[in-house]
Enzyme design. Structure first.
Site, PDB file in Angstrom:
ATOM      1  N   TYR A  58       8.905  15.801   1.598  1.00  0.00           N
ATOM      2  CA  TYR A  58       8.639  17.143   1.057  1.00  0.00           C
ATOM      3  C   TYR A  58       8.493  17.121  -0.446  1.00  0.00           C
ATOM      4  O   TYR A  58       7.816  17.982  -1.025  1.00  0.00           O
ATOM      5  CB  TYR A  58       9.708  18.120   1.535  1.00  0.00           C
ATOM      6  N   HIS A  72      12.797  10.523  12.507  1.00  0.00           N
ATOM      7  CA  HIS A  72      12.101   9.250  12.308  1.00  0.00           C
ATOM      8  C   HIS A  72      12.700   8.161  13.187  1.00  0.00           C
ATOM      9  O   HIS A  72      12.233   7.029  13.166  1.00  0.00           O
ATOM     10  CB  HIS A  72      12.201   8.821  10.846  1.00  0.00           C
ATOM     11  N   LYS A  97       3.342  29.842   5.308  1.00  0.00           N
ATOM     12  CA  LYS A  97       2.549  29.496   4.128  1.00  0.00           C
ATOM     13  C   LYS A  97       1.058  29.467   4.456  1.00  0.00           C
ATOM     14  O   LYS A  97       0.244  30.025   3.729  1.00  0.00           O
ATOM     15  CB  LYS A  97       2.978  28.130   3.576  1.00  0.00           C
ATOM     16  N   SER A 154      -1.305  27.439  -3.897  1.00  0.00           N
ATOM     17  CA  SER A 154      -0.965  28.842  -4.132  1.00  0.00           C
ATOM     18  C   SER A 154      -1.459  29.338  -5.486  1.00  0.00           C
ATOM     19  O   SER A 154      -1.457  30.539  -5.737  1.00  0.00           O
ATOM     20  CB  SER A 154       0.558  29.038  -4.042  1.00  0.00           C
ATOM     21  N   THR A 189       6.410  26.704   7.364  1.00  0.00           N
ATOM     22  CA  THR A 189       5.130  26.088   7.028  1.00  0.00           C
ATOM     23  C   THR A 189       3.987  26.950   7.548  1.00  0.00           C
ATOM     24  O   THR A 189       2.977  27.145   6.866  1.00  0.00           O
ATOM     25  CB  THR A 189       5.038  24.665   7.609  1.00  0.00           C
ATOM     26  N   HIS A 234       0.843  -1.197   0.000  1.00  0.00           N
ATOM     27  CA  HIS A 234       0.000   0.000   0.000  1.00  0.00           C
ATOM     28  C   HIS A 234       0.879   1.247   0.000  1.00  0.00           C
ATOM     29  O   HIS A 234       0.679   2.163  -0.801  1.00  0.00           O
ATOM     30  CB  HIS A 234      -0.922  -0.010   1.225  1.00  0.00           C
ATOM     31  N   GLU A 256      12.084  13.144   0.745  1.00  0.00           N
ATOM     32  CA  GLU A 256      11.012  12.498  -0.016  1.00  0.00           C
ATOM     33  C   GLU A 256       9.632  12.962   0.467  1.00  0.00           C
ATOM     34  O   GLU A 256       8.725  13.198  -0.323  1.00  0.00           O
ATOM     35  CB  GLU A 256      11.139  10.972   0.117  1.00  0.00           C
ATOM     36  N   ARG A 292       1.358   0.645  15.233  1.00  0.00           N
ATOM     37  CA  ARG A 292       1.001   0.545  13.819  1.00  0.00           C
ATOM     38  C   ARG A 292       1.463  -0.809  13.273  1.00  0.00           C
ATOM     39  O   ARG A 292       2.192  -1.538  13.936  1.00  0.00           O
ATOM     40  CB  ARG A 292       1.621   1.690  13.027  1.00  0.00           C
ATOM     41  N   SER A 301      13.610   6.842 -13.207  1.00  0.00           N
ATOM     42  CA  SER A 301      12.510   7.604 -13.790  1.00  0.00           C
ATOM     43  C   SER A 301      12.371   8.974 -13.126  1.00  0.00           C
ATOM     44  O   SER A 301      12.240   9.998 -13.796  1.00  0.00           O
ATOM     45  CB  SER A 301      11.219   6.798 -13.643  1.00  0.00           C
ATOM     46  N   SER A 302      12.422   8.978 -11.788  1.00  0.00           N
ATOM     47  CA  SER A 302      12.248  10.245 -11.069  1.00  0.00           C
ATOM     48  C   SER A 302      13.385  11.211 -11.365  1.00  0.00           C
ATOM     49  O   SER A 302      13.163  12.409 -11.528  1.00  0.00           O
ATOM     50  CB  SER A 302      12.214  10.010  -9.557  1.00  0.00           C
ATOM     51  N   ASP A 358       7.453  22.978 -25.181  1.00  0.00           N
ATOM     52  CA  ASP A 358       7.395  21.594 -24.685  1.00  0.00           C
ATOM     53  C   ASP A 358       8.403  21.490 -23.554  1.00  0.00           C
ATOM     54  O   ASP A 358       9.017  22.473 -23.157  1.00  0.00           O
ATOM     55  CB  ASP A 358       7.732  20.591 -25.811  1.00  0.00           C
TER      56      ASP A 358
END
Lengths: 538, 303
Positions: free
Chosen positions: A258, A304, A332, A269, A329, A79, A256, A451, A170-171, A108
């Protein structure tokens, strides 16, 4: 095709190819690739969502009813991997692909062939990863963070590592493309500080991606060599250190986080000033706040890991650095509210999702601040409080912003207006059920439910049942979204105007609706009054 | 819901009133519990108060910000004839709403730092217990007590049989029926609990024999990871005798949800008696400590 509007004097090869295979598989057009990304993200959203339904069904009441614990662990792991790398990130890349060239007046993306490659890697990466679910040993079940030594016990590690490598490539290619486009392809007069905030947010996000995706690739490669090539990076039996992995992983992992929220800030915005009919409050502060958050994201990774037994000095440093994030933050959030103040607001579906974003993302931010306080985090860590926190910032944050953007730009993409009634039905159901789903999880975590457990003590039964009911209904509500999208693209009779929204400003609203296959082949003449943020001295 | 369910809900509602104000040292989570428990150790109120203070701060900020937002949404609606103003900048306001959060953060950081420093100080402990996590059980070894080393008191602690039978897929057994006295202990009970004395600063040294686990008893106010190859230390000083329940808090494989922790806190006299009994039994082979196997990542299987 309606491309004729801007360049009917050109040859045929400027239109969209008629051949389906040529148009979609060999595409180098930013709009078509953007569409592919968005369709891919939506598909992954439903696959990841179906895993979530399985999780909530097993947690509906205490006792094991539906699946073995090991399969439950596969569901939680998949998930997360599917939603993060398959749904949220590709959705933002798709929005960036579609809108960045239109917003900066470029014909483009800077590197169109690479753009094609960076999209077409993704389906293969995810087929590879999802196929592990059907293999004898099952899919990855050690959590999306893949902490060793547990992750090394999985038989499907090699597949997952290869899939992560592909997603990373890819990223990175997507990020290079976006940076090259923004820095090189802007129309004359589109100064950096006149760019829409969405473009700014993607520019900064792209730098984050380039900085951290290789770190993730390195971390998972070390897992691979530990398992198959006899290295001992993380194996204490050979002198390795399992905590080293966590440091490397979260050095990727926090930026990641962010990567998944900064483009959302950009979207909000754009949407809020449009429907408040008032320029964004503190444009420069908004851009600076995004840059600040991006910088801070590199020095907070160990929050973390407060429970791994860090030295006191490290815990204090990472606590302070983490708390600091709430300042930009907060700026914002205050600026969005100040943008509304004194405006002339209407509440179309994109605005509703953006307003819900501001409130619910802020709630996720509050629990984030609470989690930053180490002594309290000793209790919160790895409980449902954390699950509630990151679902508030990722579902009601990132996902709501993506949905808001989809409603906001859908008329520009399809040339048709979506059904405002069904859009509002989708919104109200989403916003109610998502709170029924995630708010009780705060209580579960505070009461002590860890969890990633498939079963729980009966004390947790009530809130789990409520949460599951919210989950099923939130999931079902998203089918309405599919209906709205299909109706808008193929059946809607109401044609969109070029400007679409009364208060919309910016270059993307100066091209016809639907946007022709090629736009801005001749750079547009920039009129500062036409831009959302044309006068930066404000 | 059955009538039993309704009865449970009523008792739950009563427990809720107590639990949400945290005035009781809870031994285990209660139904409808809304807030963190205060805990039953000298340090646990630090986490509890910090949780309450930060929640209150966030609530006040939330009320102000969301309040302003709702006022804006009602006052500045186009349907009420609002005309958009042109301004987009106000330095004074921006300075104020950057400074005030900084001041609030400094206050919170001050409180948190003090609490953290006291948590990290494991000196002056009167007892040491070694905790080792295994897939999927805990091992406790008593190292020393009141300056005297303890030999050969150590045992495995795993999920109790009743919970284990009930939790099997398709067992048809009712999790609500798993009780010890009046307390619902489904998945929160073990065959042999950790026994410790009250009013004693106990140092826990925590490690693992295979993958990473996390030792968490909410009544202590903290959790800390059990990591192979690393020994973590933390301390607790329980203030009230009782039975305190917790769970593994780091995903550790298929039975992660089924390796609870139970700590029985006894008076010092009762504990001394219990310890003496254990020491006499310790000649029996059952209590021989198993050697911690070194993690062999490529070897094991989760499933």
């Amino acid at each position: 095709m309606s491309h004729a509007a801007t360049h009917d004097h050109h040859d045929d090869h400027h239109g969209a190819p008629k051949n389906f295979f040529q148009r979609w598989v060999m595409s180098t057009n930013h709009k078509d690739i953007g569409t592919l990304y968005l369709i891919f993200a939506l598909t992954m959203f439903f696959i990841g969502g179906s895993f979530a339904m399985g999780i909530r069904a097993e947690l509906f009441k205490p006792g094991m009813q539906l699946m073995q614990p090991y399969f439950f662990n596969q569901l939680t792991t998949m998930h997360a991997l599917v939603m993060i790398f398959g749904a949220i990130m590709p959705a933002f890349v798709g929005l960036g692909n579609w809108m960045i060239p239109l917003m900066v007046g470029a014909p483009d993306m800077a590197l169109p062939r690479m753009n094609n490659l960076s999209f077409w890697i993704l389906p293969f990466a995810f087929i590879l990863m999802l196929s592990t679910l059907f293999m004898p040993g099952g899919g990855p079940a050690g959590g999306w963070t893949m902490y060793p030594p547990l992750a090394l016990q999985s038989d499907s590690l090699a597949y997952v590592v290869f899939a992560v490598h592909l997603m990373g490539i890819s990223s990175i290619m997507g990020a290079i493309n976006i940076i090259a486009t923004i820095l090189n392809m802007r129309a004359p007069g589109m100064d950096l500080l006149k760019m829409p905030v969405f473009v700014w947010s993607w520019l900064i996000t792209a730098f984050l991606l380039i900085a951290v995706m290789p770190v993730l690739a390195g971390a998972v490669t070390m897992l691979l060599t530990d398992k198959y090539f006899g290295t001992n990076f993380f194996n204490p039996g050979g002198g390795g250190d399992p905590v080293l992995y966590q440091h490397i992983f979260w050095f990727f992992g926090h930026p990641e986080v962010y990567i998944m929220i900064l483009p959302a800030f950009g979207i909000i915005s754009e949407v809020v000033p449009t429907f408040a009919r008032k320029p964004i409050f503190g444009y420069k502060a908004m851009v600076f706040a995004i840059a600040c958050i991006a910088f801070l994201s590199f020095i907070v990774w160990a929050h973390h890991m407060f429970a791994v037994g860090l030295p006191l000095g490290a815990e204090i440093f990472f606590m302070y650095a983490t708390m600091l994030i709430s300042v930009p933050t907060g700026v914002k959030v205050f600026n969005w509210v100040a943008t509304m103040w004194g405006g002339s607001m209407t509440f179309e579906t994109p605005m509703l999702f953006s307003l819900a974003f501001i409130i619910l993302f802020t709630i996720g931010g509050f629990s984030g601040l609470m989690l930053a306080l180490v002594p309290a985090d000793f209790q919160y860590h790895d409980t449902y409080f954390v699950v509630a926190h990151f679902h508030y910032v990722l579902v009601t944050g990132a996902l709501f912003a993506i949905i808001s953007a989809a409603y906001y730009w859908m008329p520009k993409w399809t040339g048709n207006m979506y059904s405002e009634f069904w859009g509002k039905v989708h919104f109200w159901n989403s916003v109610i059920w998502v709170n029924v789903l995630f708010f009780p999880q705060h209580f579960l975590g505070l009461a002590g439910m860890p969890r990633r457990i498939p079963d729980y003590n009966v004390a947790f039964a009530n809130f789990n049942m409520i949460s599951s009911i919210g989950g099923f209904l939130f999931g079902a509500t998203q089918l309405i979204f599919i209906g709205v999208l299909i109706h808008c693209a193929f059946f809607s009779k109401k044609k969109a105007t070029d400007r679409v929204w009364e208060g919309a400003k910016g270059l993307e609203w100066t091209v016809p609706s639907p946007a022709p296959h090629h736009t801005f082949e001749v750079p547009p003449v920039i009129n500062d009054d036409e831009l959302a943020h044309g006068h930066v001295n404000d | 819901m059955t009538s039993g369910g309704i009865r449970r809900s009523f008792t739950a509602a009563a427990a809720l009133a107590l639990a949400s104000f945290g005035s009781v040292a809870l031994a285990a989570p209660g139904p409808w519990q809304l807030n963190m428990e205060r805990g039953a150790s000298t340090w646990s109120p630090v986490a509890y108060h910090l949780n309450n203070i930060s929640l209150a701060v966030c609530t006040v900020i939330g009320v102000l910000v969301f309040g302003a937002m709702f006022v804006a949404m009602f006052r500045f609606r186009k349907s009420r004839g609002a005309v958009a103003e042109k301004w987009s900048h106000n330095t004074m306001v921006e300075v104020i709403w950057t400074t005030i959060p900084v001041l609030i953060l400094i206050t919170l950081a001050y409180l948190a730092t003090g609490g953290l420093t006291s948590w990290a100080d494991t000196t002056g402990s009167q007892m040491t217990v070694k905790v080792t996590g295994y897939q999927w059980k805990w091992r406790y070894d008593y190292v020393d007590y009141m300056g005297k080393s303890i030999d050969k008191v150590g045992f495995m602690s795993k999920l109790d049989t009743q919970s284990d039978q009930t939790r099997q897929l398709g067992s048809g057994m009712d999790p609500f029926a798993v009780k010890v006295g009046d307390e619902s202990t489904y998945l929160l009970n073990v065959d042999k609990p950790l026994v410790v004395p009250v009013d004693t600063k106990i140092r826990f040294v925590i490690t693992s024999g295979d993958v990473i686990h996390s030792w968490w008893v909410p009544a202590t106010g903290w959790k800390i990871d059990a990591i192979p190859g690393i020994i973590n230390a933390a301390w607790a000083n329980f203030t009230t005798p009782g039975t305190y329940r917790g769970q593994c808090a780091e995903l550790c494989g298929q039975d992660h949800g089924f390796m609870p922790i139970v700590v029985v806190v006894k008076s010092k006299a009762d504990f001394a008696k219990w310890l003496a009994e254990q020491e006499t039994q310790s000649t029996a082979p059952a209590a021989t400590p198993q050697t911690a196997q070194v993690a062999t990542p490529a070897g094991g299987k989760q499933g």
